[in-house]
Motif scaffolding. Structure first.
Motif, mmCIF file in Angstrom:
data_model
loop_
_atom_site.group_PDB
_atom_site.id
_atom_site.type_symbol
_atom_site.label_atom_id
_atom_site.label_comp_id
_atom_site.label_asym_id
_atom_site.label_seq_id
_atom_site.Cartn_x
_atom_site.Cartn_y
_atom_site.Cartn_z
ATOM 1 N N ALA A 87 0.954 -1.240 -0.118
ATOM 2 C CA ALA A 87 -0.083 -0.063 -0.012
ATOM 3 C C ALA A 87 0.829 1.069 -0.064
ATOM 4 O O ALA A 87 0.647 2.241 -0.759
ATOM 5 C CB ALA A 87 -0.792 -0.172 1.365
ATOM 6 N N ARG A 88 1.977 1.333 0.712
ATOM 7 C CA ARG A 88 3.071 2.302 0.657
ATOM 8 C C ARG A 88 3.552 2.605 -0.683
ATOM 9 O O ARG A 88 3.821 3.706 -0.985
ATOM 10 C CB ARG A 88 3.801 2.336 2.022
ATOM 11 C CG ARG A 88 3.002 2.494 3.185
ATOM 12 C CD ARG A 88 4.340 2.446 4.357
ATOM 13 N NE ARG A 88 5.171 1.463 4.150
ATOM 14 C CZ ARG A 88 5.537 0.943 5.515
ATOM 15 N NH1 ARG A 88 5.668 1.280 6.372
ATOM 16 N NH2 ARG A 88 6.336 -0.295 5.046
ATOM 17 N N LEU A 89 3.931 1.509 -1.230
ATOM 18 C CA LEU A 89 4.527 1.530 -2.496
ATOM 19 C C LEU A 89 3.397 1.927 -3.611
ATOM 20 O O LEU A 89 3.925 3.110 -4.551
ATOM 21 C CB LEU A 89 4.915 0.132 -3.069
ATOM 22 C CG LEU A 89 6.160 -0.174 -2.200
ATOM 23 C CD1 LEU A 89 6.479 -1.822 -2.735
ATOM 24 C CD2 LEU A 89 7.417 0.463 -2.950
ATOM 25 N N ARG A 90 2.410 1.913 -3.480
ATOM 26 C CA ARG A 90 1.358 2.260 -4.344
ATOM 27 C C ARG A 90 1.070 3.992 -4.158
ATOM 28 O O ARG A 90 0.913 4.555 -4.758
ATOM 29 C CB ARG A 90 -0.012 1.640 -4.098
ATOM 30 C CG ARG A 90 0.203 0.284 -4.998
ATOM 31 C CD ARG A 90 -1.446 -0.368 -4.986
ATOM 32 N NE ARG A 90 -1.256 -1.610 -5.757
ATOM 33 C CZ ARG A 90 -0.973 -2.820 -5.194
ATOM 34 N NH1 ARG A 90 -1.216 -2.769 -3.889
ATOM 35 N NH2 ARG A 90 -1.094 -3.756 -5.865
ATOM 36 N N GLU A 91 1.373 4.096 -2.882
ATOM 37 C CA GLU A 91 0.971 5.894 -2.478
ATOM 38 C C GLU A 91 2.212 6.552 -2.959
ATOM 39 O O GLU A 91 2.106 7.705 -3.306
ATOM 40 C CB GLU A 91 0.924 5.688 -0.870
ATOM 41 C CG GLU A 91 -0.362 5.231 -0.355
ATOM 42 C CD GLU A 91 -0.359 5.491 1.266
ATOM 43 O OE1 GLU A 91 0.622 5.990 1.730
ATOM 44 O OE2 GLU A 91 -1.521 4.999 1.915
ATOM 45 N N ALA A 92 3.465 5.803 -2.952
ATOM 46 C CA ALA A 92 4.732 6.501 -3.285
ATOM 47 C C ALA A 92 4.528 6.531 -5.186
ATOM 48 O O ALA A 92 5.762 7.260 -5.636
ATOM 49 C CB ALA A 92 5.655 5.531 -3.201
ATOM 50 N N GLY A 93 3.786 5.743 -5.808
ATOM 51 C CA GLY A 93 3.675 6.036 -7.216
ATOM 52 C C GLY A 93 3.949 4.887 -7.946
ATOM 53 O O GLY A 93 3.713 4.874 -9.212
ATOM 54 N N ALA A 94 4.022 3.588 -7.266
ATOM 55 C CA ALA A 94 3.921 2.212 -8.011
ATOM 56 C C ALA A 94 2.293 2.283 -8.829
ATOM 57 O O ALA A 94 1.615 2.156 -7.971
ATOM 58 C CB ALA A 94 4.237 1.253 -7.189
#
Length: 109
Positions: A87-94
């Motif tokens: 979820a944090r990776l998706r928030e970072a732009g993934a």
């Protein structure tokens, strides 16, 4: 309809076959590239216009450890953080997370 008359062939007969082929390809790709539950290492795809540095900074901001890079600058293999790492990776732009074994044969460096 009178006997002896035939209908002209459809103009776009190939369109149905093409749509079916593309849909089946997308379904097989989605199922085979899916991240397995409990995976510690995943490949993440960032926007294709991002440089390797931008992708690495985004992964680091999500507390993910870099495992290796690939031939594509925006595709990284990382170990997400312990809690809510994807979820944090998706928030970072993934854009998406992929099974790293599915991409390792073609895109490893």
């Amino acid at each position: 309809m009178a006997s002896g008359t035939t209908l002209p062939p459809p103009r776009f007969a190939w369109l149905n076959a093409t749509v079916l082929l593309l849909a089946s390809f997308a379904a097989v790709a989605a199922l085979s590239l899916q991240v397995r539950p409990g995976s510690e290492i995943v490949a993440v795809a960032f926007p294709p216009w991002w440089s390797t540095q931008q992708a690495m900074l985004a992964a680091a901001s999500a507390d993910a450890a870099l495992v290796r890079t690939t031939t594509l600058p925006s595709l990284l293999v990382v170990r997400p953080g312990a809690s809510d790492g994807l979820a944090r990776l998706r928030e970072a732009g993934a854009w998406l997370a992929i099974d790293p074994q599915a991409v390792s044969a073609c895109l490893s460096r």
